[in-house]
Design a protein around this motif. Structure first.
Motif, PDB file in Angstrom:
ATOM      1  N   ARG A   8       6.170 -37.948  -7.428  1.00  0.00           N
ATOM      2  CA  ARG A   8       6.478 -36.803  -6.568  1.00  0.00           C
ATOM      3  C   ARG A   8       6.471 -35.572  -7.448  1.00  0.00           C
ATOM      4  O   ARG A   8       7.237 -35.478  -8.390  1.00  0.00           O
ATOM      5  CB  ARG A   8       7.888 -36.960  -5.977  1.00  0.00           C
ATOM      6  N   ALA A   9       5.602 -34.633  -7.104  1.00  0.00           N
ATOM      7  CA  ALA A   9       5.465 -33.464  -7.970  1.00  0.00           C
ATOM      8  C   ALA A   9       5.587 -32.176  -7.172  1.00  0.00           C
ATOM      9  O   ALA A   9       5.292 -32.137  -5.978  1.00  0.00           O
ATOM     10  CB  ALA A   9       4.119 -33.504  -8.693  1.00  0.00           C
ATOM     11  N   PHE A  10       6.051 -31.137  -7.860  1.00  0.00           N
ATOM     12  CA  PHE A  10       6.101 -29.810  -7.237  1.00  0.00           C
ATOM     13  C   PHE A  10       5.982 -28.745  -8.318  1.00  0.00           C
ATOM     14  O   PHE A  10       6.202 -28.999  -9.497  1.00  0.00           O
ATOM     15  CB  PHE A  10       7.382 -29.625  -6.406  1.00  0.00           C
ATOM     16  N   LEU A  11       5.584 -27.541  -7.869  1.00  0.00           N
ATOM     17  CA  LEU A  11       5.434 -26.414  -8.782  1.00  0.00           C
ATOM     18  C   LEU A  11       6.590 -25.460  -8.539  1.00  0.00           C
ATOM     19  O   LEU A  11       6.881 -25.113  -7.387  1.00  0.00           O
ATOM     20  CB  LEU A  11       4.096 -25.711  -8.521  1.00  0.00           C
ATOM     21  N   ALA A  12       7.255 -25.052  -9.613  1.00  0.00           N
ATOM     22  CA  ALA A  12       8.482 -24.280  -9.443  1.00  0.00           C
ATOM     23  C   ALA A  12       8.656 -23.216 -10.520  1.00  0.00           C
ATOM     24  O   ALA A  12       7.944 -23.190 -11.521  1.00  0.00           O
ATOM     25  CB  ALA A  12       9.683 -25.222  -9.469  1.00  0.00           C
ATOM     26  N   VAL A  13       9.626 -22.351 -10.255  1.00  0.00           N
ATOM     27  CA  VAL A  13      10.103 -21.386 -11.236  1.00  0.00           C
ATOM     28  C   VAL A  13      11.569 -21.719 -11.474  1.00  0.00           C
ATOM     29  O   VAL A  13      12.341 -21.815 -10.520  1.00  0.00           O
ATOM     30  CB  VAL A  13       9.968 -19.944 -10.688  1.00  0.00           C
ATOM     31  N   ASP A  14      11.936 -21.946 -12.724  1.00  0.00           N
ATOM     32  CA  ASP A  14      13.338 -22.233 -13.029  1.00  0.00           C
ATOM     33  C   ASP A  14      14.170 -20.967 -12.908  1.00  0.00           C
ATOM     34  O   ASP A  14      13.686 -19.867 -13.169  1.00  0.00           O
ATOM     35  CB  ASP A  14      13.486 -22.792 -14.448  1.00  0.00           C
ATOM     36  N   VAL A  15      15.432 -21.146 -12.538  1.00  0.00           N
ATOM     37  CA  VAL A  15      16.328 -19.997 -12.440  1.00  0.00           C
ATOM     38  C   VAL A  15      16.786 -19.598 -13.832  1.00  0.00           C
ATOM     39  O   VAL A  15      17.101 -20.450 -14.667  1.00  0.00           O
ATOM     40  CB  VAL A  15      17.548 -20.356 -11.562  1.00  0.00           C
ATOM     41  N   ASP A  16      16.801 -18.313 -14.067  1.00  0.00           N
ATOM     42  CA  ASP A  16      17.234 -17.775 -15.347  1.00  0.00           C
ATOM     43  C   ASP A  16      18.673 -18.223 -15.643  1.00  0.00           C
ATOM     44  O   ASP A  16      19.549 -18.091 -14.790  1.00  0.00           O
ATOM     45  CB  ASP A  16      17.171 -16.245 -15.263  1.00  0.00           C
ATOM     46  N   LYS A  17      18.884 -18.757 -16.841  1.00  0.00           N
ATOM     47  CA  LYS A  17      20.210 -19.289 -17.196  1.00  0.00           C
ATOM     48  C   LYS A  17      21.308 -18.226 -17.090  1.00  0.00           C
ATOM     49  O   LYS A  17      22.472 -18.545 -16.843  1.00  0.00           O
ATOM     50  CB  LYS A  17      20.181 -19.859 -18.613  1.00  0.00           C
ATOM     51  N   THR A  18      20.932 -16.959 -17.269  1.00  0.00           N
ATOM     52  CA  THR A  18      21.945 -15.897 -17.210  1.00  0.00           C
ATOM     53  C   THR A  18      22.546 -15.764 -15.808  1.00  0.00           C
ATOM     54  O   THR A  18      23.601 -15.156 -15.646  1.00  0.00           O
ATOM     55  CB  THR A  18      21.341 -14.534 -17.603  1.00  0.00           C
ATOM     56  N   LEU A  19      21.884 -16.328 -14.803  1.00  0.00           N
ATOM     57  CA  LEU A  19      22.378 -16.204 -13.430  1.00  0.00           C
ATOM     58  C   LEU A  19      23.198 -17.418 -12.978  1.00  0.00           C
ATOM     59  O   LEU A  19      23.791 -17.406 -11.905  1.00  0.00           O
ATOM     60  CB  LEU A  19      21.203 -16.023 -12.453  1.00  0.00           C
ATOM     61  N   LEU A  20      23.216 -18.454 -13.801  1.00  0.00           N
ATOM     62  CA  LEU A  20      23.835 -19.715 -13.356  1.00  0.00           C
ATOM     63  C   LEU A  20      25.323 -19.582 -13.065  1.00  0.00           C
ATOM     64  O   LEU A  20      25.825 -20.174 -12.109  1.00  0.00           O
ATOM     65  CB  LEU A  20      23.580 -20.831 -14.376  1.00  0.00           C
ATOM     66  N   ASN A  75       0.790 -11.316 -14.477  1.00  0.00           N
ATOM     67  CA  ASN A  75       1.694 -10.962 -15.565  1.00  0.00           C
ATOM     68  C   ASN A  75       3.124 -11.348 -15.186  1.00  0.00           C
ATOM     69  O   ASN A  75       3.421 -11.490 -14.000  1.00  0.00           O
ATOM     70  CB  ASN A  75       1.645  -9.451 -15.822  1.00  0.00           C
ATOM     71  N   PRO A  76       4.005 -11.478 -16.189  1.00  0.00           N
ATOM     72  CA  PRO A  76       5.412 -11.728 -15.872  1.00  0.00           C
ATOM     73  C   PRO A  76       5.962 -10.614 -14.977  1.00  0.00           C
ATOM     74  O   PRO A  76       5.476  -9.481 -15.030  1.00  0.00           O
ATOM     75  CB  PRO A  76       6.096 -11.713 -17.235  1.00  0.00           C
ATOM     76  N   PHE A  77       6.953 -10.955 -14.175  1.00  0.00           N
ATOM     77  CA  PHE A  77       7.552  -9.955 -13.292  1.00  0.00           C
ATOM     78  C   PHE A  77       9.018 -10.304 -13.071  1.00  0.00           C
ATOM     79  O   PHE A  77       9.449 -11.407 -13.400  1.00  0.00           O
ATOM     80  CB  PHE A  77       6.806  -9.897 -11.947  1.00  0.00           C
ATOM     81  N   ASP A  78       9.758  -9.348 -12.526  1.00  0.00           N
ATOM     82  CA  ASP A  78      11.173  -9.575 -12.233  1.00  0.00           C
ATOM     83  C   ASP A  78      11.355  -9.915 -10.761  1.00  0.00           C
ATOM     84  O   ASP A  78      10.663  -9.365  -9.901  1.00  0.00           O
ATOM     85  CB  ASP A  78      12.001  -8.326 -12.545  1.00  0.00           C
ATOM     86  N   LEU A  79      12.294 -10.789 -10.507  1.00  0.00           N
ATOM     87  CA  LEU A  79      12.644 -11.168  -9.148  1.00  0.00           C
ATOM     88  C   LEU A  79      14.132 -10.881  -8.983  1.00  0.00           C
ATOM     89  O   LEU A  79      14.918 -11.155  -9.895  1.00  0.00           O
ATOM     90  CB  LEU A  79      12.385 -12.674  -8.992  1.00  0.00           C
ATOM     91  N   LEU A  80      14.511 -10.308  -7.858  1.00  0.00           N
ATOM     92  CA  LEU A  80      15.932 -10.083  -7.586  1.00  0.00           C
ATOM     93  C   LEU A  80      16.445 -11.214  -6.721  1.00  0.00           C
ATOM     94  O   LEU A  80      15.809 -11.590  -5.737  1.00  0.00           O
ATOM     95  CB  LEU A  80      16.133  -8.753  -6.843  1.00  0.00           C
ATOM     96  N   LYS A 160      18.974  -9.988 -11.470  1.00  0.00           N
ATOM     97  CA  LYS A 160      17.531  -9.935 -11.693  1.00  0.00           C
ATOM     98  C   LYS A 160      17.156 -11.029 -12.671  1.00  0.00           C
ATOM     99  O   LYS A 160      17.895 -11.295 -13.616  1.00  0.00           O
ATOM    100  CB  LYS A 160      17.214  -8.565 -12.296  1.00  0.00           C
ATOM    101  N   MET A 161      16.037 -11.679 -12.432  1.00  0.00           N
ATOM    102  CA  MET A 161      15.566 -12.664 -13.406  1.00  0.00           C
ATOM    103  C   MET A 161      14.086 -12.448 -13.675  1.00  0.00           C
ATOM    104  O   MET A 161      13.322 -12.048 -12.797  1.00  0.00           O
ATOM    105  CB  MET A 161      15.826 -14.089 -12.930  1.00  0.00           C
ATOM    106  N   ALA A 162      13.707 -12.684 -14.911  1.00  0.00           N
ATOM    107  CA  ALA A 162      12.304 -12.562 -15.299  1.00  0.00           C
ATOM    108  C   ALA A 162      11.570 -13.843 -14.926  1.00  0.00           C
ATOM    109  O   ALA A 162      12.060 -14.945 -15.176  1.00  0.00           O
ATOM    110  CB  ALA A 162      12.200 -12.320 -16.797  1.00  0.00           C
ATOM    111  N   VAL A 163      10.423 -13.699 -14.304  1.00  0.00           N
ATOM    112  CA  VAL A 163       9.568 -14.856 -14.030  1.00  0.00           C
ATOM    113  C   VAL A 163       8.399 -14.753 -14.996  1.00  0.00           C
ATOM    114  O   VAL A 163       7.570 -13.862 -14.893  1.00  0.00           O
ATOM    115  CB  VAL A 163       9.058 -14.839 -12.574  1.00  0.00           C
ATOM    116  N   ASN A 164       8.377 -15.627 -15.987  1.00  0.00           N
ATOM    117  CA  ASN A 164       7.303 -15.570 -16.974  1.00  0.00           C
ATOM    118  C   ASN A 164       6.590 -16.908 -17.168  1.00  0.00           C
ATOM    119  O   ASN A 164       5.685 -17.031 -17.969  1.00  0.00           O
ATOM    120  CB  ASN A 164       7.826 -15.044 -18.321  1.00  0.00           C
ATOM    121  N   LYS A 165       7.018 -17.905 -16.399  1.00  0.00           N
ATOM    122  CA  LYS A 165       6.282 -19.175 -16.453  1.00  0.00           C
ATOM    123  C   LYS A 165       6.472 -19.976 -15.169  1.00  0.00           C
ATOM    124  O   LYS A 165       7.493 -19.862 -14.488  1.00  0.00           O
ATOM    125  CB  LYS A 165       6.680 -20.010 -17.663  1.00  0.00           C
ATOM    126  N   LEU A 166       5.463 -20.767 -14.857  1.00  0.00           N
ATOM    127  CA  LEU A 166       5.519 -21.696 -13.732  1.00  0.00           C
ATOM    128  C   LEU A 166       5.602 -23.096 -14.328  1.00  0.00           C
ATOM    129  O   LEU A 166       4.992 -23.377 -15.359  1.00  0.00           O
ATOM    130  CB  LEU A 166       4.257 -21.593 -12.871  1.00  0.00           C
TER     131      LEU A 166
END
Length: 188
Positions: A8-20, A75-80, A160-166
């Protein structure tokens, strides 16, 4: 091909640890309603770009080739992350999530990848809205209290979290909950 090689596979963005911590506070706040919510563990929090279901090694390679090609366009971007909401409705809650703002880049990536995944035989995503699942409701005990808390938190700011990898992940379902393993990381 044995079925044991499927995953079972999926593509995701991990949540920035600073927001945990902040997300944990929200979960605790909702948990105080003492409704039967199964909360997502901090290390499992993610935004899903695409759920593939059970796939074999060959399909996995096709998927990763597509992602490798497509990430070069972004390019990397920020997500709120902000606001608590539910699917499908407050009358019938199944999933509790945190919302996202500033989603243009996220939606662009999702759409561009999805168009390619459709060619591999995957279903098209209908009305995709990036969200962060933080819990699932397993019954109706104390539901009124829970709904009140959700409404109070409808505009809560997480940050805000940076999205820089999938990340292409594998999901193993166990009685204790899902175990996610990173299969491949794609840098934006």
């Amino acid at each position: 091909m044995g079925t044991n090689s499927d995953m079972r596979a999926f593509l995701a963005v991990d949540v920035d640890k600073t927001l945990l911590n902040k997300i944990g506070d929200i979960q605790n706040n909702l948990g105080a309603a003492e409704a039967p919510v199964k909360f997502v563990e901090p290390q499992n929090l993610h935004l899903t770009l695409k759920f593939f279901g059970d796939i074999n090694e060959e399909k996995l390679n096709e998927i990763s080739n597509i992602i490798s090609q497509k990430v070069e366009n972004f390019n990397p971007f920020d997500l709120l992350i902000e606001g608590v909401g539910v699917f499908p409705s407050l009358r019938y809650i199944r999933v509790i999530w945190l919302g996202t703002k500033n989603i243009d880049s996220f939606s662009d990536i999702q759409k561009e990848l999805d168009d390619e995944f459709i060619k591999l035989g995957f279903d098209k995503e209908r009305s995709y809205i990036p969200h962060l699942t933080i819990g699932r409701l397993k019954g109706s005990t104390n539901k009124e209290v829970l709904v009140e808390k959700i409404e109070e938190l409808s505009d809560v700011q997480i940050g805000k979290m940076a999205v820089n990898k999938l990340i292409l992940k594998k999901s193993e379902l166990t009685p204790a909950g899902p175990i996610y393993t990173d299969l491949m990381v794609f840098e934006l």
